[in-house]
Structure formats: structure tokens, C-alpha cells
Scaffold this motif. Structure first.
Motif, PDB file in Angstrom:
ATOM      1  N   ARG A 202      -5.628  10.124  -1.997  1.00  0.00           N
ATOM      2  CA  ARG A 202      -6.725   9.447  -2.675  1.00  0.00           C
ATOM      3  C   ARG A 202      -6.207   8.290  -3.528  1.00  0.00           C
ATOM      4  O   ARG A 202      -5.258   8.436  -4.267  1.00  0.00           O
ATOM      5  N   ASN A 203      -6.887   7.147  -3.394  1.00  0.00           N
ATOM      6  CA  ASN A 203      -6.587   5.968  -4.201  1.00  0.00           C
ATOM      7  C   ASN A 203      -5.151   5.479  -3.995  1.00  0.00           C
ATOM      8  O   ASN A 203      -4.477   5.061  -4.923  1.00  0.00           O
ATOM      9  N   VAL A 204      -4.717   5.538  -2.748  1.00  0.00           N
ATOM     10  CA  VAL A 204      -3.375   5.076  -2.376  1.00  0.00           C
ATOM     11  C   VAL A 204      -3.478   4.022  -1.274  1.00  0.00           C
ATOM     12  O   VAL A 204      -2.877   2.953  -1.359  1.00  0.00           O
ATOM     13  N   MET A 205      -4.262   4.328  -0.246  1.00  0.00           N
ATOM     14  CA  MET A 205      -4.312   3.451   0.926  1.00  0.00           C
ATOM     15  C   MET A 205      -4.936   2.092   0.643  1.00  0.00           C
ATOM     16  O   MET A 205      -4.746   1.148   1.407  1.00  0.00           O
ATOM     17  N   ILE A 206      -5.643   1.966  -0.471  1.00  0.00           N
ATOM     18  CA  ILE A 206      -6.211   0.672  -0.852  1.00  0.00           C
ATOM     19  C   ILE A 206      -5.128  -0.378  -1.095  1.00  0.00           C
ATOM     20  O   ILE A 206      -5.399  -1.573  -1.065  1.00  0.00           O
ATOM     21  N   TYR A 207      -3.897   0.065  -1.322  1.00  0.00           N
ATOM     22  CA  TYR A 207      -2.814  -0.875  -1.598  1.00  0.00           C
ATOM     23  C   TYR A 207      -2.054  -1.288  -0.336  1.00  0.00           C
ATOM     24  O   TYR A 207      -1.175  -2.139  -0.395  1.00  0.00           O
ATOM     25  N   PHE A 208      -2.404  -0.660   0.816  1.00  0.00           N
ATOM     26  CA  PHE A 208      -1.653  -0.907   2.042  1.00  0.00           C
ATOM     27  C   PHE A 208      -2.371  -1.891   2.953  1.00  0.00           C
ATOM     28  O   PHE A 208      -3.599  -2.015   2.931  1.00  0.00           O
ATOM     29  N   THR A 209      -1.593  -2.555   3.789  1.00  0.00           N
ATOM     30  CA  THR A 209      -2.156  -3.413   4.830  1.00  0.00           C
ATOM     31  C   THR A 209      -2.823  -2.540   5.893  1.00  0.00           C
ATOM     32  O   THR A 209      -2.666  -1.311   5.906  1.00  0.00           O
ATOM     33  N   GLU A 210      -3.545  -3.162   6.813  1.00  0.00           N
ATOM     34  CA  GLU A 210      -4.159  -2.405   7.905  1.00  0.00           C
ATOM     35  C   GLU A 210      -3.106  -1.689   8.744  1.00  0.00           C
ATOM     36  O   GLU A 210      -3.310  -0.562   9.192  1.00  0.00           O
ATOM     37  N   ALA A 211      -1.971  -2.359   8.943  1.00  0.00           N
ATOM     38  CA  ALA A 211      -0.877  -1.722   9.698  1.00  0.00           C
ATOM     39  C   ALA A 211      -0.364  -0.494   8.966  1.00  0.00           C
ATOM     40  O   ALA A 211      -0.077   0.552   9.587  1.00  0.00           O
ATOM     41  N   GLY A 212      -0.249  -0.596   7.646  1.00  0.00           N
ATOM     42  CA  GLY A 212       0.184   0.545   6.845  1.00  0.00           C
ATOM     43  C   GLY A 212      -0.807   1.691   6.913  1.00  0.00           C
ATOM     44  O   GLY A 212      -0.418   2.865   7.046  1.00  0.00           O
ATOM     45  N   LYS A 213      -2.101   1.375   6.841  1.00  0.00           N
ATOM     46  CA  LYS A 213      -3.137   2.410   6.930  1.00  0.00           C
ATOM     47  C   LYS A 213      -3.107   3.096   8.292  1.00  0.00           C
ATOM     48  O   LYS A 213      -3.205   4.332   8.374  1.00  0.00           O
ATOM     49  N   GLU A 214      -2.991   2.324   9.353  1.00  0.00           N
ATOM     50  CA  GLU A 214      -2.979   2.914  10.695  1.00  0.00           C
ATOM     51  C   GLU A 214      -1.789   3.842  10.879  1.00  0.00           C
ATOM     52  O   GLU A 214      -1.902   4.902  11.495  1.00  0.00           O
ATOM     53  N   LEU A 215      -0.652   3.440  10.336  1.00  0.00           N
ATOM     54  CA  LEU A 215       0.523   4.299  10.393  1.00  0.00           C
ATOM     55  C   LEU A 215       0.247   5.622   9.670  1.00  0.00           C
ATOM     56  O   LEU A 215       0.572   6.707  10.186  1.00  0.00           O
ATOM     57  N   LEU A 216      -0.368   5.547   8.505  1.00  0.00           N
ATOM     58  CA  LEU A 216      -0.655   6.758   7.731  1.00  0.00           C
ATOM     59  C   LEU A 216      -1.676   7.650   8.425  1.00  0.00           C
ATOM     60  O   LEU A 216      -1.514   8.881   8.445  1.00  0.00           O
ATOM     61  N   TYR A 217      -2.730   7.065   8.989  1.00  0.00           N
ATOM     62  CA  TYR A 217      -3.720   7.880   9.702  1.00  0.00           C
ATOM     63  C   TYR A 217      -3.052   8.683  10.817  1.00  0.00           C
ATOM     64  O   TYR A 217      -3.348   9.874  11.020  1.00  0.00           O
ATOM     65  N   LYS A 218      -2.159   8.034  11.535  1.00  0.00           N
ATOM     66  CA  LYS A 218      -1.472   8.708  12.637  1.00  0.00           C
ATOM     67  C   LYS A 218      -0.585   9.825  12.113  1.00  0.00           C
ATOM     68  O   LYS A 218      -0.576  10.945  12.653  1.00  0.00           O
ATOM     69  N   LYS A 219       0.158   9.549  11.049  1.00  0.00           N
ATOM     70  CA  LYS A 219       1.058  10.557  10.488  1.00  0.00           C
ATOM     71  C   LYS A 219       0.276  11.726   9.887  1.00  0.00           C
ATOM     72  O   LYS A 219       0.666  12.885  10.035  1.00  0.00           O
ATOM     73  N   PHE A 220      -0.831  11.435   9.217  1.00  0.00           N
ATOM     74  CA  PHE A 220      -1.650  12.507   8.655  1.00  0.00           C
ATOM     75  C   PHE A 220      -2.266  13.353   9.770  1.00  0.00           C
ATOM     76  O   PHE A 220      -2.336  14.582   9.666  1.00  0.00           O
TER      77      PHE A 220
END
Length: 261
Positions: A202-220
Motif C-alpha cells: 500500500r502506498n508504494v507503487m505510486i512512486y514506480f514507473t509503469e514498468a516497475g508496477k508491471e514487474l511488481l504485479y507479476k512478482k506478487f
């Protein structure tokens, strides 16, 4: 190559944080403000300082990670967690569920979820994994002393039962602290634990680029158990969740969809 590009490369070598996956305009503005506050003239000058001064480096890491937290942050979402998410999925989860607070900051979130789970399970059976990139924040979490403001949204029953007043602060009791395992993790870089029933990011992914978010969604997604839940922040609703193999179950709560073979 401009000075900021060189600075990003050197920072990754120094502390392992890839600033290319953070929103550049926002991050560059924050770092520029910080270096000016410390009387450095530019990124090159600041980099020399970071390499020489461990306290300066620790301040830099702490500033990057933006440690703002409180107990029961966005209390309406905690109400949904208590009334809908946990009761609905409790039969599918292990007893108790495996939970990970993935950006735990100074501990308010993992301690909050332990207290909530105490309504459903014995404390002796609860263990929450809590991780953050900032060791200083983790150390503060382990101490467990908080100001009055950080407890404003916490249900009064928890405040009475699980905290000891200390002058103008409150110390969380050991029976709650013992339910949390703290660990340092860089979400963008490190491997994740598996078969987690509820991941709180929560309140972390707002600081990431779209590439960073996509990486996190996959890892999660890979980290969650079948039909496990990802709980995100108030400004972090997932656009087109099906694209990332998630489906919404409540606002800010997403269930893992198993990928078809």
C-alpha cells in the motif's frame, strides 16, 4: 550522459536501488531538494558525499523510501478487510493465513494486521512477515514506540489492550511484536516468499514507473497462493487487472487468477 543518469548508475552500484524504475520527475525533484538541503552543489558533488559519509547515505536511503505510516491507515479499508475479506476467504486459507506486509515502514501496518487477526485466531498461531528496503525503519518497528497521532485510527479496544503508555508515546506490547518477523527486501530486485494468502502493498507503487508496477504485479502474482489476495493503497487501483491475472473482489483488493496452461 547527463549528471543525473550517471548518479542513478552509481547509486545502484552503491546501494542496489534501481532509480530507473521510480518516476523520474518526482524522484529527481526529491533528490535535488535533499542535496541542496545538505549544501551540495550538484549530483556529482552529492555522490562523492554519499560514498564518504555513512550517515549521509543512510539519510538518503531513508528519504528515498518515504516512511509515512499510521495504524489502520484508511480505516474504511480495514473495515472491509475485517467484515468481508477475512471471513470470505478464511475457509480457503491455512489456519491462520500467511500474510506479508511488503513495505512495512516503521511497523504500523504489520502490527495492525496482527491485532485484527487476533479477533479470528490465537496470537500464538499468528506470524506476519514484514519487509522494507529501509533498515532504519525496520529497527524503529522492532522497538515499537509510537506517538499519539499514529494511533488515531486504531480501534480503542486495541489501543487499551496492546499498548503501554510512556509519557507522550505508546509502546506496543511484546505479545504483538512476537507475531511479526521483520526482514529487509528490495521489492524490485529481490525474490519473494511463496504461497502467501494476503499481500499488503500500500502506498508504494505510486512512486514506480509503469514498468516497475508491471514487474511488481507479476512478482506478487507468483508469490500469492491460489486465489490469494493483493491489498493495495488508496491511489493504487490496478488498471485492467485481468491483464495481470488479477480480478477485483472489493475496491483495493484483488484476487489472484491462476494462469491457464
Amino acid at each position: 550522459m547527463d549528471k543525473y543518469e550517471i548518479f542513478k548508475q552509481e547509486v545502484e552500484k552503491l546501494i542496489g536501488i534501481n532509480l530507473n524504475l521510480y518516476k523520474e520527475k518526482q524522484m529527481k525533484r526529491r533528490i535535488t531538494s535533499l542535496l541542496a538541503r545538505n549544501d551540495f552543489k550538484d549530483f556529482d558533488d552529492y555522490l562523492i558525499g554519499l560514498k564518504k559519509d555513512e550517515n549521509l547515505l543512510n539519510e538518503f536511503v531513508n528519504y528515498l523510501t518515504i516512511n509515512v505510516s499510521e495504524f489502520y491507515r484508511n480505516p474504511n479499508q480495514w473495515k472491509v478487510l475485517e467484515d468481508d475479506i477475512i471471513p470470505t476467504f478464511i475457509k480457503k486459507w491455512d489456519n491462520p493465513p500467511k500474510i506479508w506486509s511488503s513495505a512495512c515502514s516503521t511497523g504500523e501496518e504489520p502490527y495492525s494486521i496482527v491485532m485484527l487477526l487476533s479477533k479470528f485466531f490465537d496470537l500464538k498461531d499468528i506470524n506476519v512477515l514484514a519487509t522494507d528496503i529501509d533498515l532504519e525503519a525496520i529497527n524503529k518497528a522492532k522497538i515499537g514506540i509510537y506517538n499519539k497521532k499514529s494511533l488515531e485510527n486504531l480501534p480503542k479496544e486495541f489501543k487499551r489492550k496492546y499498548f503501554t503508555p510512556l509519557q507522550n508515546t505508546y509502546k506496543i506490547k511484546d505479545e504483538i511484536k512476537q507475531c511479526v518477523t521483520f526482514k529487509k527486501i528490495d521489492l524490485l530486485k529481490d525474490s519473494f516468499t511463496k504461497n502467501v494468502d494476503l499481500i499488503m502493498c500500500r502506498n508504494v507503487m505510486i512512486y514506480f514507473t509503469e514498468a516497475g508496477k508491471e514487474l511488481l504485479y507479476k512478482k506478487f502474482h507468483n508469490s500469492l497462493s491460489d486465489e490469494g489476495i493483493l491489498f493495495v493503497g488508496s491511489t493504487e487501483q490496478i488498471i485492467l487487472p485481468n491483464k495481470h491475472n488479477f480480478e477485483p473482489v472489493k475496491t483495493f483488493f484483488y484476487k489472484k487468477i491462476r494462469e491457464s496452461n
